[in-house]
Scaffold this motif. Structure first.
Motif, PDB file in Angstrom:
ATOM      1  N   PHE A 198      -5.032   2.785  -3.915  1.00 20.72           N
ATOM      2  CA  PHE A 198      -3.500   3.006  -3.542  1.00 20.72           C
ATOM      3  C   PHE A 198      -3.698   3.257  -1.935  1.00 20.72           C
ATOM      4  CE2 PHE A 198      -2.601   4.313  -8.118  1.00 20.72           C
ATOM      5  CZ  PHE A 198      -1.969   3.132  -8.308  1.00 20.72           C
ATOM      6  N   VAL A 199      -4.407   4.127  -1.662  1.00 22.50           N
ATOM      7  CA  VAL A 199      -4.340   4.555  -0.022  1.00 22.50           C
ATOM      8  C   VAL A 199      -4.891   3.205   0.617  1.00 22.50           C
ATOM      9  CG1 VAL A 199      -5.722   5.838   1.541  1.00 22.50           C
ATOM     10  CG2 VAL A 199      -5.013   6.897  -0.617  1.00 22.50           C
ATOM     11  N   MET A 200      -6.051   2.372   0.303  1.00 24.39           N
ATOM     12  CA  MET A 200      -6.218   1.324   1.049  1.00 24.39           C
ATOM     13  C   MET A 200      -4.961   0.171   1.076  1.00 24.39           C
ATOM     14  SD  MET A 200      -9.454  -1.023   1.046  1.00 24.39           S
ATOM     15  CE  MET A 200      -9.705  -2.429   2.100  1.00 24.39           C
ATOM     16  N   ALA A 201      -4.393   0.096  -0.262  1.00 24.22           N
ATOM     17  CA  ALA A 201      -3.268  -0.888  -0.237  1.00 24.22           C
ATOM     18  C   ALA A 201      -2.332  -0.571   0.643  1.00 24.22           C
ATOM     19  CB  ALA A 201      -2.635  -0.869  -1.697  1.00 24.22           C
TER      20      ALA A 201
ATOM     21  N   ASP B 280      -5.776  -7.692  -2.636  1.00 26.19           N
ATOM     22  CA  ASP B 280      -5.475  -8.303  -3.930  1.00 26.19           C
ATOM     23  C   ASP B 280      -4.828  -6.955  -4.750  1.00 26.19           C
ATOM     24  OD1 ASP B 280      -5.169 -10.007  -6.152  1.00 26.19           O
ATOM     25  OD2 ASP B 280      -7.340 -10.480  -6.414  1.00 26.19           O
ATOM     26  N   MET B 281      -3.997  -6.276  -4.464  1.00 20.58           N
ATOM     27  CA  MET B 281      -3.418  -5.143  -5.146  1.00 20.58           C
ATOM     28  C   MET B 281      -1.902  -5.758  -5.343  1.00 20.58           C
ATOM     29  SD  MET B 281      -3.168  -1.019  -5.133  1.00 20.58           S
ATOM     30  CE  MET B 281      -4.395  -0.619  -6.515  1.00 20.58           C
ATOM     31  N   HIS B 282      -1.433  -6.116  -6.391  1.00 21.98           N
ATOM     32  CA  HIS B 282      -0.130  -6.588  -6.725  1.00 21.98           C
ATOM     33  C   HIS B 282       0.859  -5.347  -6.566  1.00 21.98           C
ATOM     34  CE1 HIS B 282      -1.312 -10.365  -9.144  1.00 21.98           C
ATOM     35  NE2 HIS B 282      -2.394 -10.010  -8.291  1.00 21.98           N
ATOM     36  N   ASP B 283       1.931  -6.036  -6.227  1.00 25.43           N
ATOM     37  CA  ASP B 283       3.299  -5.445  -6.088  1.00 25.43           C
ATOM     38  C   ASP B 283       3.635  -4.674  -7.736  1.00 25.43           C
ATOM     39  OD1 ASP B 283       5.495  -4.278  -4.433  1.00 25.43           O
ATOM     40  OD2 ASP B 283       6.765  -5.728  -5.754  1.00 25.43           O
TER      41      ASP B 283
ATOM     42  N   PRO C  66       2.259  -0.755  -4.482  1.00 27.81           N
ATOM     43  CA  PRO C  66       1.292  -1.143  -4.928  1.00 27.81           C
ATOM     44  C   PRO C  66       1.284  -0.597  -6.724  1.00 27.81           C
ATOM     45  CG  PRO C  66       0.773   0.937  -3.824  1.00 27.81           C
ATOM     46  CD  PRO C  66       1.975   0.447  -3.445  1.00 27.81           C
ATOM     47  N   SER C  67       0.788  -1.470  -7.499  1.00 30.45           N
ATOM     48  CA  SER C  67       0.723  -1.524  -8.893  1.00 30.45           C
ATOM     49  C   SER C  67      -0.467  -1.034  -9.448  1.00 30.45           C
ATOM     50  CB  SER C  67       1.201  -2.955  -9.463  1.00 30.45           C
ATOM     51  OG  SER C  67       1.080  -2.820 -11.069  1.00 30.45           O
ATOM     52  N   ALA C  68      -0.393   0.010 -10.487  1.00 33.59           N
ATOM     53  CA  ALA C  68      -1.477   0.441 -11.036  1.00 33.59           C
ATOM     54  C   ALA C  68      -2.513  -0.317 -12.112  1.00 33.59           C
ATOM     55  CB  ALA C  68      -0.939   1.796 -12.112  1.00 33.59           C
ATOM     56  N   SER C  69      -1.364  -1.472 -12.365  1.00 34.98           N
ATOM     57  CA  SER C  69      -2.033  -2.744 -13.217  1.00 34.98           C
ATOM     58  C   SER C  69      -3.322  -3.318 -12.379  1.00 34.98           C
ATOM     59  CB  SER C  69      -0.973  -3.567 -13.647  1.00 34.98           C
ATOM     60  OG  SER C  69      -0.615  -4.328 -12.530  1.00 34.98           O
ATOM     61  N   SER C  70      -3.399  -3.100 -11.150  1.00 34.12           N
ATOM     62  CA  SER C  70      -4.428  -3.682 -10.119  1.00 34.12           C
ATOM     63  C   SER C  70      -5.707  -2.892  -9.993  1.00 34.12           C
ATOM     64  CB  SER C  70      -3.761  -4.223  -8.826  1.00 34.12           C
ATOM     65  OG  SER C  70      -2.937  -5.258  -9.074  1.00 34.12           O
TER      66      SER C  70
ATOM     67  N   ILE D  32       2.598  -2.993   5.944  1.00 31.14           N
ATOM     68  CA  ILE D  32       3.116  -2.523   6.785  1.00 31.14           C
ATOM     69  C   ILE D  32       4.746  -2.204   6.406  1.00 31.14           C
ATOM     70  CG2 ILE D  32       1.941  -3.421   8.607  1.00 31.14           C
ATOM     71  CD1 ILE D  32       4.130  -5.497   9.327  1.00 31.14           C
ATOM     72  N   GLU D  33       5.061  -2.399   5.182  1.00 31.16           N
ATOM     73  CA  GLU D  33       6.254  -2.362   4.522  1.00 31.16           C
ATOM     74  C   GLU D  33       6.283  -1.769   3.111  1.00 31.16           C
ATOM     75  OE1 GLU D  33       7.590  -6.590   4.741  1.00 31.16           O
ATOM     76  OE2 GLU D  33       5.820  -7.030   3.319  1.00 31.16           O
ATOM     77  N   ASP D  34       5.450  -0.649   3.166  1.00 26.21           N
ATOM     78  CA  ASP D  34       5.392   0.059   2.057  1.00 26.21           C
ATOM     79  C   ASP D  34       6.387   1.347   2.134  1.00 26.21           C
ATOM     80  OD1 ASP D  34       2.709   0.687   3.471  1.00 26.21           O
ATOM     81  OD2 ASP D  34       3.238   2.481   2.432  1.00 26.21           O
TER      82      ASP D  34
END
Length: 343
Positions: free
Chosen positions: A326-329, A229-232, A246-250, A334-336
């Motif tokens: 951020f690390v967990m996201a 549940d961490m948004h793009d 990953p978005s800081a808003s999450s 597999i595409e960051d």
């Protein structure tokens, strides 16, 4: 005088005060020893849980080696653009992997021509030992719901796959190692690095029959699938879009290991007795369609402060409850485009 010519000496026993002191000392020693014994037992259970997870990871690897693709996270209706958990025949990735974890006989009991909700031989009720972590005591716990399973009974287990860094519904766009619409081979995972892509972890179960968490044969949230549940940053859901950032808003709204924040509860198909769930440190909310209601859930265990995880290359490690979001996201995605070093 005694018959032997010596004076009788008075016999002295413990006084009540002395006895109480001895009991208190013994109690203190036991209280000091008990945590050590419990810690040793949990360490043994944790090793067992890791061994089971290793078998599952190797099963996925063998599946990929044999069929040149990872197992789909779930067999659902792929004509639907987004991942719809309760569509199609609803077989989980674990069902597909059974022959590769020495459960071929159980696999043959499934009729893949009909839904997992209509199995005549009831193989979904089984609880293979390889799916059980002794720390959780899931053996004997079953899932049955009049609405979601038509009262069909499902055995519960303790392992699930990360299907994406965002929501279950969006796993076809924001992918994890295992996804549904686009199962892929090692070459896809190699972009981020198999040793840096977290693939499997643990889930906990409850005694309540209508709590689905752990129902291993179903491809649902917290049964056999996990989403962070961490948004793009762009939140582009189109299949033409690529990549993930990953978005800081999450931050503070994600699903880290053993999440107990009420800001983001386990979103599952049914949350009986939510007060008890909170007391068990497994807070949840019953899913219901709405513009702001998405499926996600964290990995959970009873190991102090962490969960066991398996990476796409098969090695086993842990993620701590306080892992950087951020690390967990990035470990899940597999595409960051970044090979994040696991903590």
């Amino acid at each position: 005088m005694s018959p032997h010519g010596s004076q009788d000496r008075p016999r002295r026993g413990f006084t009540l005060v002395e006895l109480l002191v001895v009991i208190a000392i013994i109690g203190t020693l036991v209280s000091l020893l008990l945590p050590a014994v419990q810690a040793a037992r949990e360490a043994s259970r944790r090793i067992k849980c890791q061994n089971q997870l290793k078998q599952l990871a190797l099963g996925v690897e063998n599946y990929e080696s044999s069929l040149r693709t990872f197992p789909a996270s779930g067999i659902v209706d792929t004509s639907i653009a987004k991942y719809e958990s309760r569509s199609g025949k609803m077989f989980s990735w674990i069902v597909l992997t059974l022959p590769y974890i020495e459960q071929a006989s159980l696999h043959t009991q499934f009729d893949f021509n009909v839904s997992v909700l209509n199995q005549p031989n009831e193989p979904q009720q089984a609880q293979p030992a390889v799916l059980l972590c002794p720390s959780d005591s899931a053996k004997g716990r079953l899932y049955q719901d009049p609405t979601f399973t038509n009262n069909k009974i499902f055995g519960k287990g303790n392992y699930a796959a990360f299907v994406g860094p965002m929501h279950l519904e969006d796993q076809n766009r924001f992918r994890g190692v295992l996804t549904s619409h686009q199962p892929h081979a090692h070459k896809d995972v190699a972009t981020d690095g198999a040793s840096n892509s977290v693939m499997l972890s643990e889930v906990r179960t409850r005694q309540q029959a209508t709590d689905p968490r752990g129902a291993w044969a179903l491809p649902w949230s917290a049964t056999s699938q996990l989403a962070f549940d961490m948004h793009d940053t762009i939140n582009s859901f189109t299949t033409a879009a690529v990549g993930y950032t990953p978005s800081a808003s999450s931050l503070g709204l994600t699903q880290p290991p053993n999440n107990i924040r009420t800001a983001n509860l386990d979103m599952v198909y049914g949350c009986p007795d939510p007060v008890d769930a909170q007391l068990k440190r497994m807070p949840c909310s019953a899913y219901g369609p709405s513009p702001y209601n998405y499926l996600s859930s964290p990995p959970r265990s009873l190991h102090p402060g962490c969960v066991n995880v398996a990476y796409a290359d098969g090695h086993i490690s842990t993620l701590t409850d306080g892992i950087d979001e951020f690390v967990m996201a990035r470990l899940i995605s597999i595409e960051d485009g970044q090979q994040v070093t696991p903590p």
